[in-house]
Design a protein around this motif. Structure first.
Motif, PDB file in Angstrom:
ATOM      1  N   LYS A 144      37.510 -32.903 -46.126  1.00  0.00           N
ATOM      2  CA  LYS A 144      37.477 -32.293 -47.467  1.00  0.00           C
ATOM      3  C   LYS A 144      37.285 -33.337 -48.562  1.00  0.00           C
ATOM      4  N   ARG A 145      37.983 -34.462 -48.457  1.00  0.00           N
ATOM      5  CA  ARG A 145      37.876 -35.503 -49.483  1.00  0.00           C
ATOM      6  C   ARG A 145      36.474 -36.111 -49.493  1.00  0.00           C
ATOM      7  N   LEU A 146      35.930 -36.329 -48.308  1.00  0.00           N
ATOM      8  CA  LEU A 146      34.574 -36.879 -48.239  1.00  0.00           C
ATOM      9  C   LEU A 146      33.537 -35.854 -48.689  1.00  0.00           C
ATOM     10  N   HIS A 147      33.848 -34.571 -48.519  1.00  0.00           N
ATOM     11  CA  HIS A 147      32.948 -33.527 -49.029  1.00  0.00           C
ATOM     12  C   HIS A 147      32.828 -33.630 -50.546  1.00  0.00           C
ATOM     13  N   GLU A 148      33.951 -33.815 -51.215  1.00  0.00           N
ATOM     14  CA  GLU A 148      33.922 -33.954 -52.674  1.00  0.00           C
ATOM     15  C   GLU A 148      33.087 -35.164 -53.079  1.00  0.00           C
ATOM     16  N   HIS A 149      33.240 -36.245 -52.322  1.00  0.00           N
ATOM     17  CA  HIS A 149      32.461 -37.456 -52.611  1.00  0.00           C
ATOM     18  C   HIS A 149      30.971 -37.211 -52.381  1.00  0.00           C
ATOM     19  N   ALA A 150      30.617 -36.624 -51.217  1.00  0.00           N
ATOM     20  CA  ALA A 150      29.210 -36.391 -50.888  1.00  0.00           C
ATOM     21  C   ALA A 150      28.561 -35.436 -51.865  1.00  0.00           C
ATOM     22  N   ASN A 151      29.304 -34.427 -52.284  1.00  0.00           N
ATOM     23  CA  ASN A 151      28.782 -33.460 -53.247  1.00  0.00           C
ATOM     24  C   ASN A 151      28.497 -34.140 -54.587  1.00  0.00           C
ATOM     25  N   LYS A 152      29.436 -34.988 -55.020  1.00  0.00           N
ATOM     26  CA  LYS A 152      29.271 -35.708 -56.284  1.00  0.00           C
ATOM     27  C   LYS A 152      28.067 -36.648 -56.225  1.00  0.00           C
ATOM     28  N   VAL A 153      27.994 -37.443 -55.173  1.00  0.00           N
ATOM     29  CA  VAL A 153      26.920 -38.428 -55.064  1.00  0.00           C
ATOM     30  C   VAL A 153      25.561 -37.739 -54.976  1.00  0.00           C
ATOM     31  N   SER A 154      25.491 -36.653 -54.212  1.00  0.00           N
ATOM     32  CA  SER A 154      24.216 -35.932 -54.062  1.00  0.00           C
ATOM     33  C   SER A 154      23.720 -35.414 -55.400  1.00  0.00           C
ATOM     34  N   LYS A 155      24.619 -34.875 -56.195  1.00  0.00           N
ATOM     35  CA  LYS A 155      24.238 -34.349 -57.515  1.00  0.00           C
ATOM     36  C   LYS A 155      23.804 -35.476 -58.456  1.00  0.00           C
ATOM     37  N   LEU A 156      24.475 -36.611 -58.361  1.00  0.00           N
ATOM     38  CA  LEU A 156      24.073 -37.758 -59.179  1.00  0.00           C
ATOM     39  C   LEU A 156      22.679 -38.226 -58.801  1.00  0.00           C
TER      40      LEU A 156
END
Length: 433
Positions: free
Chosen positions: A337-349
């Protein structure tokens, strides 16, 4: 008498400072991510060249000698140190300070035993072998990330380990990589897969269960062969096998929770070919799949119970082989879950919020799960669908074709996932201090 919660006093100036710091960090990360993407696009010709060389010379399972040699030559040219061999033909490269935090990136390298039916200038040169699952692109994108990260190695706030892995397609190469220490001191790992169902460059993210736990099975039911005219005296394995296959379907329709995902597929049936004599045995087999590892274990148990019970009813003997020596069962891929938040953020950036979509659960298996069994891991997918060039076919199809415009985006995504993870980890550490 009621009680009242008293929140700790936090100075307004500190809150404003944290808000400004967070906002600046987001904008800074976005500028950095876009810079990575721009630089990756400038490397597109090199990426395409590498990918095509891998595509023309596909290799299977652990026998990746030419593929591995090509990767090592590229790493040597980039000046990136590595360890070889790992898991027979795998490679582990390392970029950064050599100290913690450590984050890992993984790409699989092996091809499939398929004859390529796409006619183009860089078609597979090896009969019966083809990169029909896009592993050639995964490997190329990880090399692209190595190039991007190596240019910034003096700025990395930790260490990135790059895992070039053999034998994902049924060989459980990830398990061998783990056993031989490929993860090192990594505290998190990211993997990627191309997706022919989404437009090129669109990224799909999902938290929790993402890919199925899988295994295969082969059943042999032994009867007593006799001429079909003496039906009263024989023990018929054909009838026993037919009843068994029908009974196995009831596991899914009558025993499995319909809100969970389970699959039991019988994919072949084999017996004798004489028309006037019953065979001595019938063999059949297929696959089991579940979105949880516990679900797969339940399916394996019930498969054995049903097969043995049906064989006994028909006076037959049976042997149940779950093929674990030939094909190691794969656990379910469950995204942290924590890495999902990171991956989602980075992908959008990287590509903008409009190109980042919720992912779908898929009943295919992936040995990336073996890394997740050791440390938190995240598996992300990136689209390659392009109808204009024929990049529309499913994975494992002999007609599979890749839109190579995905290569720069995937390279930048790999690099950004790792570098921004290290930066965020340092920021959290400093705040805690």
């Amino acid at each position: 008498m009621g009680t009242r919660s008293i929140a700790p006093y936090v100075p307004l100036s500190l809150l404003l400072f944290c808000f400004v710091l967070a906002t600046a960090s987001v904008h800074g990360d976005q500028g950095y991510a876009r810079e990575l993407l721009s630089e990756a696009w400038s490397d597109k010709d090199w990426l395409v060249s590498v990918r095509r060389r891998i595509h023309e010379n596909p290799e299977l399972l652990f026998e990746l000698h030419e593929t591995s040699a090509l990767i090592r030559r590229q790493l040597d040219e980039l000046g990136v140190p590595y360890t070889y061999p790992v898991a027979k033909t795998g490679i582990v490269a390392e970029i950064g300070s050599g100290s913690r935090p450590v984050v890992a990136l993984r790409a699989d390298m092996d091809a499939l035993p398929l004859e390529e039916l796409v006619e183009w200038d860089h078609k597979s040169k090896i009969a019966g072998k083809m990169h029909a699952c896009g592993h050639d692109s995964h490997t190329t994108m990880l090399l692209g990330a190595a190039k991007l990260l190596n240019k910034r190695k003096h700025l990395l706030n930790g260490t990135v380990r790059l895992l070039f892995q053999p034998a994902e397609e049924g060989g459980a190469g990830a398990l061998d990589m783990v056993k031989e220490g490929a993860l090192g001191e990594a505290e998190a790992i990211f993997g990627m897969h191309i997706n022919p169902e989404e437009p090129t460059g669109e990224i799909s993210t999902i938290s929790g269960p993402a890919l199925a736990a899988t295994t295969a099975f082969r059943i042999t039911i032994h009867g007593k062969s006799s001429p079909s005219s003496d039906s009263y005296s024989h023990v018929d394995p054909v009838l026993a096998a037919s009843s068994t296959i029908l009974a196995l379907q009831n596991l899914i329709s009558r025993e499995a929770d319909p809100l969970l995902s389970h699959v039991l597929s019988v994919t072949f049936v084999k017996g004798a070919t004489k028309l006037d004599t019953d065979p001595a045995y019938v063999e059949f087999g297929g696959t089991l799949r579940s979105l949880t590892t516990d679900g797969l274990n339940w399916l394996k148990l019930r498969l054995k119970e049903v097969v043995e019970g049906q064989a006994a009813v028909h006076r037959c003997n049976t042997h149940v082989d779950l093929l674990e020596k030939e094909r190691t069962p794969y656990p379910a891929v469950v995204n942290d879950k924590r890495l999902h938040e990171h991956a989602n953020k980075v992908s959008k950036l990287l590509v903008g919020p409009e190109k980042v979509k919720p992912g779908k659960k898929v009943m295919a298996g992936e040995d990336f799960a073996f890394y997740q069994a050791r440390i938190p891991g995240y598996f992300i997918s990136i689209g390659i669908k392009n109808e204009e060039i024929g990049a529309i076919h499913s994975l494992h199809s002999p007609h599979f074709f890749l839109d190579e415009d995905v290569l720069p985006t995937g390279s930048a995504l790999y690099a950004a996932l790792a570098d921004i993870y290290l930066q965020d980890h340092q920021n959290r550490t400093e705040v805690l201090r």
